[in-house]
Design an enzyme around this catalytic site. Structure first.
Site, short mmCIF file in Angstrom:
data_model
loop_
_atom_site.label_atom_id
_atom_site.label_comp_id
_atom_site.label_asym_id
_atom_site.label_seq_id
_atom_site.Cartn_x
_atom_site.Cartn_y
_atom_site.Cartn_z
N ARG A 1 -82.35 1.22 -63.30
CA ARG A 1 -83.60 0.82 -63.95
C ARG A 1 -84.60 0.17 -62.99
O ARG A 1 -85.79 0.52 -62.98
CB ARG A 1 -83.34 -0.22 -65.07
CG ARG A 1 -83.06 0.36 -66.40
CD ARG A 1 -82.07 -0.53 -67.10
NE ARG A 1 -80.86 -0.53 -66.31
CZ ARG A 1 -79.91 0.39 -66.46
NH1 ARG A 1 -80.01 1.29 -67.37
NH2 ARG A 1 -78.84 0.39 -65.68
N THR A 2 -84.13 -0.82 -62.24
CA THR A 2 -85.10 -1.61 -61.47
C THR A 2 -85.78 -0.74 -60.41
O THR A 2 -87.00 -0.70 -60.31
CB THR A 2 -84.39 -2.81 -60.82
OG1 THR A 2 -83.63 -3.48 -61.82
CG2 THR A 2 -85.39 -3.77 -60.22
N LYS B 1 -75.87 -0.32 -39.30
CA LYS B 1 -75.60 -0.45 -37.85
C LYS B 1 -75.68 -1.91 -37.42
O LYS B 1 -75.63 -2.22 -36.24
CB LYS B 1 -76.65 0.35 -37.06
CG LYS B 1 -76.73 1.81 -37.41
CD LYS B 1 -77.90 2.44 -36.62
CE LYS B 1 -78.39 3.69 -37.31
NZ LYS B 1 -79.74 4.05 -36.87
N ARG C 1 -83.61 -5.44 -53.29
CA ARG C 1 -82.40 -5.97 -53.95
C ARG C 1 -81.33 -6.12 -52.88
O ARG C 1 -81.16 -5.25 -52.03
CB ARG C 1 -81.91 -5.02 -55.03
CG ARG C 1 -80.56 -5.41 -55.59
CD ARG C 1 -80.16 -4.59 -56.79
NE ARG C 1 -80.95 -4.94 -57.95
CZ ARG C 1 -80.71 -4.45 -59.17
NH1 ARG C 1 -79.72 -3.60 -59.37
NH2 ARG C 1 -81.46 -4.82 -60.20
N HIS D 1 -83.20 -12.68 -60.87
CA HIS D 1 -83.72 -11.31 -61.06
C HIS D 1 -85.06 -11.45 -61.80
O HIS D 1 -85.19 -11.13 -62.98
CB HIS D 1 -82.70 -10.52 -61.89
CG HIS D 1 -82.93 -9.04 -61.92
ND1 HIS D 1 -84.10 -8.44 -61.48
CD2 HIS D 1 -82.13 -8.03 -62.36
CE1 HIS D 1 -83.99 -7.12 -61.65
NE2 HIS D 1 -82.80 -6.86 -62.18
N1 CP Z 1 -81.32 -4.36 -65.41
C1 CP Z 1 -81.08 -3.92 -64.14
O1 CP Z 1 -81.28 -4.65 -63.16
O2 CP Z 1 -80.58 -2.66 -64.08
P1 CP Z 1 -80.27 -1.87 -62.74
O3 CP Z 1 -79.11 -2.60 -62.06
O4 CP Z 1 -79.92 -0.48 -63.15
O5 CP Z 1 -81.48 -1.95 -61.87
#
Ligand code: CP
Length: 307
Positions: free
Chosen positions: A51-52, A80, A101, A129
């Site tokens: 999603r993100t 590396k 991320r 998040h």
């Molecule tokens: N909600 C969320 O962070 O989903 P993903 O891990 O799929 O990005």
């Protein structure tokens, strides 16, 4: 230049403005389709995501911009041995804004110190998040029309669930919000959330181990997955893996206007029979993620231009 590393980097007024912008995007999509012409978003995902990452990419494309990046550390020079700092120095030469991320808590903060462009934390370890929280806030706003006077049940892995930590920090800033924290003792929210956020803010909260008795009180039920990847042993995970399964029977005592949310991915914690219940909003929530990320990209780029 501003970054988004934690939800509290934004004032309440800035959050209100971002929600208003997202609502305008929802209602007038064509108006925004060339806002980011010629701009590039880099998505640097050192950890898996559906999603993100994809909603960030869809957001930038819908604004007329372009996207570059990687979806796993193995396909970048991190494999590396390149440091986060060096990676970010490089990528900020190629892109106008970066969403990253990383499994290490604090990695986006290190990145922000070296970056020439805005950094967006798209999830760092078990810490935060913030763009999921903006997604959650837009969902709450669209469903409830307010952030005040809500009783929010947070259920599942509250220890490792970074979306929960960010949401508590964000919702604690509104009036008369109460939290019901539903988890096994071993997966309770970290102490710092209580000592740094809930207790100093005089926020009402209760910690319980079962959802049935508290269900009738809730305006929002925020389910979360047990975060398998953050456990030290598989045995520990297996002990908790099906601790909570929300089904239609459990919803019998819930309010008729309950909003059921989940950041997704779901594993077993919401039975699929709940998906057709009008109170289930987790797929709409995922769609809201694209709109709020459009608003966030526009806002951070605009703040950069005003420097
Ligand atoms: N909600 C969320 O962070 O989903 P993903 O891990 O799929 O990005």
């Amino acid at each position: 230049m501003r970054h988004l590393l934690d939800t509290t980097d934004l004032s309440l007024q800035e959050i209100d403005e971002m929600i208003s912008l997202a609502m305008d995007i929802i209602n007038n999509k064509a108006k925004y389709s060339h806002i980011c012409d010629g701009k590039k978003l880099a998505t640097l995902f050192f950890e898996p995501s559906t999603r993100t990452r994809l909603s960030f990419e869809a957001a930038m494309y819908e604004l007329g911009g372009n996207v570059l990046g990687f979806s796993e550390a193995a396909s970048s020079s991190a494999s590396k041995g390149e440091s986060v700092s060096d990676t970010i120095r490089m990528v900020s030469c190629y892109a106008d804004i970066i969403a990253m991320r990383h499994p290490l808590e604090g990695a986006p903060r290190v990145a922000a110190q070296k970056s020439g462009v805005p950094i967006i934390n798209a999830g760092d370890g078990g810490h935060a998040h913030p763009t999921q929280t903006l997604t959650d806030l837009l969902t709450i706003y669209r469903e409830k029309g307010t952030f005040d006077n809500l009783t929010i049940g947070l259920c599942g892995d509250l220890k490792f669930g970074r979306t929960v930590h960010s949401l508590i920090k964000a919702m604690s800033r509104y009036k008369n919000v109460k939290f019901v924290l539903i988890s096994p003792k071993e997966l309770a929210v970290p102490d710092y959330i209580k000592t740094d956020v809930l207790i100093p803010g005089n926020i009402k909260f209760a910690e319980v181990e079962k959802m049935d008795a508290v269900m009738p009180q809730l305006d929002i039920l925020y389910m979360t997955r047990i975060q398998r990847e953050r456990f030290f042993s598989e045995d520990e995970y297996l002990k908790h893996k099906d601790a909570f399964i929300l089904d239609l029977k459990k919803l019998e005592n819930a309010k008729s206007d309950l909003t059921i949310m989940h950041p997704l991915p779901r594993v077993n914690e919401i039975a699929t029979e709940v998906d057709d219940d009008p109170r289930a909003k987790y797929f709409v929530q995922a769609l809201n993620g694209k709109y709020i990320r459009m608003a966030l990209i526009m806002t951070l780029l605009k703040w950069g231009e005003n420097e």
